[in-house]
Every structure is written in structure tokens, then in C-alpha cells.
Design a protein around this motif. Sequence first.
Motif, PDB file in Angstrom:
ATOM      1  N   LYS A 174       0.841  -1.209   0.000  1.00 32.56           N
ATOM      2  CA  LYS A 174       0.000   0.000   0.000  1.00 32.56           C
ATOM      3  C   LYS A 174       0.867   1.245   0.000  1.00 32.56           C
ATOM      4  O   LYS A 174       2.036   1.192   0.371  1.00 32.56           O
ATOM      5  CB  LYS A 174      -0.859   0.030   1.274  1.00 32.56           C
ATOM      6  N   GLN A 175       0.204   2.325  -0.321  1.00 29.36           N
ATOM      7  CA  GLN A 175       0.865   3.619  -0.176  1.00 29.36           C
ATOM      8  C   GLN A 175       0.742   4.003   1.298  1.00 29.36           C
ATOM      9  O   GLN A 175      -0.364   4.133   1.829  1.00 29.36           O
ATOM     10  CB  GLN A 175       0.218   4.654  -1.093  1.00 29.36           C
ATOM     11  N   ARG A 203       0.990   6.248   4.558  1.00 27.55           N
ATOM     12  CA  ARG A 203       1.011   7.651   5.002  1.00 27.55           C
ATOM     13  C   ARG A 203       0.800   7.710   6.513  1.00 27.55           C
ATOM     14  O   ARG A 203       1.741   7.952   7.261  1.00 27.55           O
ATOM     15  CB  ARG A 203      -0.057   8.443   4.222  1.00 27.55           C
ATOM     16  N   TYR A 244       6.134  20.896  -1.410  1.00 25.94           N
ATOM     17  CA  TYR A 244       5.114  19.856  -1.617  1.00 25.94           C
ATOM     18  C   TYR A 244       3.758  20.389  -1.142  1.00 25.94           C
ATOM     19  O   TYR A 244       2.754  20.320  -1.844  1.00 25.94           O
ATOM     20  CB  TYR A 244       5.502  18.599  -0.835  1.00 25.94           C
ATOM     21  N   VAL A 255      -8.705   8.491   1.024  1.00 23.10           N
ATOM     22  CA  VAL A 255      -7.438   8.856   0.370  1.00 23.10           C
ATOM     23  C   VAL A 255      -7.142  10.339   0.608  1.00 23.10           C
ATOM     24  O   VAL A 255      -6.016  10.711   0.948  1.00 23.10           O
ATOM     25  CB  VAL A 255      -7.492   8.544  -1.152  1.00 23.10           C
ATOM     26  N   ALA A 274      -3.946  11.673   2.429  1.00 20.22           N
ATOM     27  CA  ALA A 274      -3.020  12.523   1.661  1.00 20.22           C
ATOM     28  C   ALA A 274      -2.785  13.844   2.397  1.00 20.22           C
ATOM     29  O   ALA A 274      -1.668  14.372   2.417  1.00 20.22           O
ATOM     30  CB  ALA A 274      -3.574  12.774   0.264  1.00 20.22           C
ATOM     31  N   LEU A 328      -0.314  13.192   5.197  1.00 19.15           N
ATOM     32  CA  LEU A 328       1.076  13.097   4.722  1.00 19.15           C
ATOM     33  C   LEU A 328       1.623  14.494   4.404  1.00 19.15           C
ATOM     34  O   LEU A 328       2.752  14.831   4.771  1.00 19.15           O
ATOM     35  CB  LEU A 328       1.168  12.200   3.480  1.00 19.15           C
ATOM     36  N   CYS A 365       5.351   6.008  -0.027  1.00 18.49           N
ATOM     37  CA  CYS A 365       4.160   6.510  -0.720  1.00 18.49           C
ATOM     38  C   CYS A 365       4.600   7.180  -2.006  1.00 18.49           C
ATOM     39  O   CYS A 365       5.463   8.059  -2.004  1.00 18.49           O
ATOM     40  CB  CYS A 365       3.403   7.509   0.160  1.00 18.49           C
ATOM     41  N   THR A 378       4.463   9.755  -4.567  1.00 12.00           N
ATOM     42  CA  THR A 378       3.871  11.094  -4.660  1.00 12.00           C
ATOM     43  C   THR A 378       4.436  11.847  -5.867  1.00 12.00           C
ATOM     44  O   THR A 378       5.560  11.596  -6.307  1.00 12.00           O
ATOM     45  CB  THR A 378       4.132  11.963  -3.391  1.00 12.00           C
ATOM     46  N   THR A 379       3.589  12.755  -6.359  1.00 10.58           N
ATOM     47  CA  THR A 379       4.007  13.566  -7.515  1.00 10.58           C
ATOM     48  C   THR A 379       3.746  15.062  -7.280  1.00 10.58           C
ATOM     49  O   THR A 379       4.108  15.878  -8.124  1.00 10.58           O
ATOM     50  CB  THR A 379       3.226  13.133  -8.784  1.00 10.58           C
ATOM     51  N   LEU A 380       3.101  15.375  -6.162  1.00  9.42           N
ATOM     52  CA  LEU A 380       2.649  16.766  -5.993  1.00  9.42           C
ATOM     53  C   LEU A 380       3.789  17.778  -5.921  1.00  9.42           C
ATOM     54  O   LEU A 380       3.597  18.945  -6.279  1.00  9.42           O
ATOM     55  CB  LEU A 380       1.747  16.881  -4.760  1.00  9.42           C
ATOM     56  N   ARG A 431      -9.678  -3.631  -6.125  1.00 14.50           N
ATOM     57  CA  ARG A 431      -9.637  -3.293  -7.557  1.00 14.50           C
ATOM     58  C   ARG A 431     -10.695  -4.128  -8.282  1.00 14.50           C
ATOM     59  O   ARG A 431     -11.084  -5.190  -7.804  1.00 14.50           O
ATOM     60  CB  ARG A 431      -8.266  -3.627  -8.175  1.00 14.50           C
TER      61      ARG A 431
HETATM   62  C1  FMN Z   1       1.329   8.378 -10.333  1.00 13.28           C
HETATM   63  C2  FMN Z   1       0.887   8.490  -8.894  1.00 13.28           C
HETATM   64  C3  FMN Z   1       0.932   9.716  -8.266  1.00 13.28           C
HETATM   65  C4  FMN Z   1       0.559   9.841  -6.927  1.00 13.28           C
HETATM   66  N1  FMN Z   1       0.705  11.052  -6.304  1.00 13.28           N
HETATM   67  C5  FMN Z   1       0.417  11.149  -4.979  1.00 13.28           C
HETATM   68  C6  FMN Z   1       0.704  12.346  -4.265  1.00 13.28           C
HETATM   69  O1  FMN Z   1       1.253  13.316  -4.801  1.00 13.28           O
HETATM   70  N2  FMN Z   1       0.411  12.381  -2.945  1.00 13.28           N
HETATM   71  C7  FMN Z   1      -0.138  11.317  -2.271  1.00 13.28           C
HETATM   72  O2  FMN Z   1      -0.383  11.410  -1.059  1.00 13.28           O
HETATM   73  N3  FMN Z   1      -0.389  10.146  -2.927  1.00 13.28           N
HETATM   74  C8  FMN Z   1      -0.116  10.041  -4.245  1.00 13.28           C
HETATM   75  N4  FMN Z   1      -0.306   8.849  -4.897  1.00 13.28           N
HETATM   76  C9  FMN Z   1      -0.841   7.704  -4.143  1.00 13.28           C
HETATM   77  C10 FMN Z   1      -2.293   7.399  -4.469  1.00 13.28           C
HETATM   78  O3  FMN Z   1      -3.090   8.404  -3.932  1.00 13.28           O
HETATM   79  C11 FMN Z   1      -2.578   6.014  -3.888  1.00 13.28           C
HETATM   80  O4  FMN Z   1      -2.198   5.056  -4.812  1.00 13.28           O
HETATM   81  C12 FMN Z   1      -4.002   5.836  -3.471  1.00 13.28           C
HETATM   82  O5  FMN Z   1      -4.135   6.497  -2.246  1.00 13.28           O
HETATM   83  C13 FMN Z   1      -4.395   4.368  -3.285  1.00 13.28           C
HETATM   84  O6  FMN Z   1      -3.602   3.809  -2.301  1.00 13.28           O
HETATM   85  P1  FMN Z   1      -3.241   2.268  -2.327  1.00 13.28           P
HETATM   86  O7  FMN Z   1      -2.480   2.082  -3.606  1.00 13.28           O
HETATM   87  O8  FMN Z   1      -2.463   2.060  -1.113  1.00 13.28           O
HETATM   88  O9  FMN Z   1      -4.559   1.563  -2.321  1.00 13.28           O
HETATM   89  C14 FMN Z   1       0.080   8.707  -6.215  1.00 13.28           C
HETATM   90  C15 FMN Z   1       0.053   7.458  -6.854  1.00 13.28           C
HETATM   91  C16 FMN Z   1       0.471   7.344  -8.165  1.00 13.28           C
HETATM   92  C17 FMN Z   1       0.465   5.985  -8.816  1.00 13.28           C
END
Ligand code: FMN
Length: 216
Positions: free
Chosen positions: A16-17, A19, A70, A93, A97, A100, A153, A155-157, A196
Motif C-alpha cells: 500500500k501507499q 502515510r 510539496y 485517500v 493525503a 502526509l 508513498c 507522490t508527484t505533488l 480493484r
Molecule cells: C502516479 C501516482 C501519483 C501519486 N501522487 C500522490 C501524491 O502526490 N500524494 C499522495 O499522497 N499520494 C499520491 N499517490 C498515491 C495514491 O493516492 C494512492 O495510490 C491511493 O491512495 C491508493 O492507495 P493504495 O495504492 O495504497 O490503495 C500517487 C500514486 C500514483 C500511482
Amino acid sequence: MDFDLEQTDRLLLTTKQIRKRMDMSRPVPRETILECIDIASRAPMGSNVERNKWLIVEDPDRKSQIADLYRKNAEVYFALGRTMETDARGERVANSAQYLSDNMHNVPTMVIPLRLDRVENASSGEQSGWYGSVLPGVWSLQLALRSRGIGSCWTTLHLGSEAEVGELLGIPDTVTQVCMLPIGYYTGESFSVTARRPAAEITFIDRWGNTASSLS
Ligand SMILES: Cc1cc2nc3c(=O)[nH]c(=O)nc-3n(C[C@H](O)[C@H](O)[C@H](O)COP(=O)(O)O)c2cc1C
């Protein structure tokens, strides 16, 4: 076959991502991250040409400055999100987010995957080859970290301030930052399987629209 499928599938299904579950107080050894980058570098690359780099940020002042940038971008994004309708998953989410973003300066380590060159104004084939040569390694890194008890996690922000972060870290402007991973040990072991849609619903057989589920 010498894989324990139960273990490898669990890794793939439950990475998982991280945070809110990131332990902000426990440092992550640099050697462990380097070990994971060594593994991640085995991901495929177009023409097998190695043009990827990684930057580990440990210095508290630098992390803090990146966190400020960020947060600046995140607030704009979150404000936009608040004007849109969302479901319970979206709410979770957004909440996570926000957490984080508020705590980004406290993350133990940040890793920025980099690729030499820029890919602006490129054809879809060029873009595919370019990002396809760097992003698989990022997911491999997340998996390698997770199997060592370390969460991250994607992130791209911060990329809205890519130039400022680049300047702060001395990254040449010919190099692309593809994302940024805050990294830290996760707390607890209970990770549910990521929700999913089933493969049979999202996979077509022989022709667009022929989902595997509609044929069975
Ligand atoms: C291309 C990409 C960009 C993302 N950018 C951010 C971001 O900037 N900040 C953030 O907190 N999560 C970011 N995420 C995480 C998604 O929000 C995350 O995959 C979503 O919360 C679902 O979480 P899970 O994969 O654990 O189910 C990003 C994920 C991807 C694949």
C-alpha cells in the motif's frame, strides 16, 4: 518452481501507499535503501540503457524545504478536490493525503527517482519508452522496501515545484524528477488486499469490448 506463491502474491496484493502508518520517529538505514535500489535497478529499461539515478534526501533542512514546496502544491490540489463529489474511498485517500502533506517534513527519508533528459513534446511511443524505462523500478523499490518492513508513498505533488526542488538539491535542469517517495518503517502488519475491479471485467479478449467475463 522455487517461489513461495503465497508470500509473493501477498507482497504484490498488499503493498500500500503508506502515510498515516509511517513511523516518523524511526530512521531508515541508508544501507537498506541502497540494497533496495540495487534490487529496483533490475527493472526493465528500453534498449537496456541505464539512464536512471536516485537521490536520497536525509538532511532535515532539505526535507523541510521540500515539504514546504510539496505542501504548497498539495493545498491547491486538495482545494480542487474539495469542490468535487467523492465516495468513501476517495474521502479516505484525501484524508490520508492531507495527513502526509501536513507531516511531510517529519518523514525519515525521501527518495527521488531521476531520469536523465526531459521528455517534453515527444510522441506517445517516445513517452512510453521513456517513462516505461524508469517507473517499473519505482514499484520494485516499493516492493523491496515493503518486504523489509518499510513503507513508502508514491507522490508527484512536489513536481509543481520541480525546478525549485532541483535547485535545492543541485539536480541539473536536463534531468527529470519522476516522483518522490517518502520512506519510513510502517506500523502494524495487517494490510488488506487493495480493492480493484476483477481482471475478467477489465480485460478484453481479441477485440475491444469483449471482456473476459462477458465471454464466459
Ligand atoms: C502516479 C501516482 C501519483 C501519486 N501522487 C500522490 C501524491 O502526490 N500524494 C499522495 O499522497 N499520494 C499520491 N499517490 C498515491 C495514491 O493516492 C494512492 O495510490 C491511493 O491512495 C491508493 O492507495 P493504495 O495504492 O495504497 O490503495 C500517487 C500514486 C500514483 C500511482
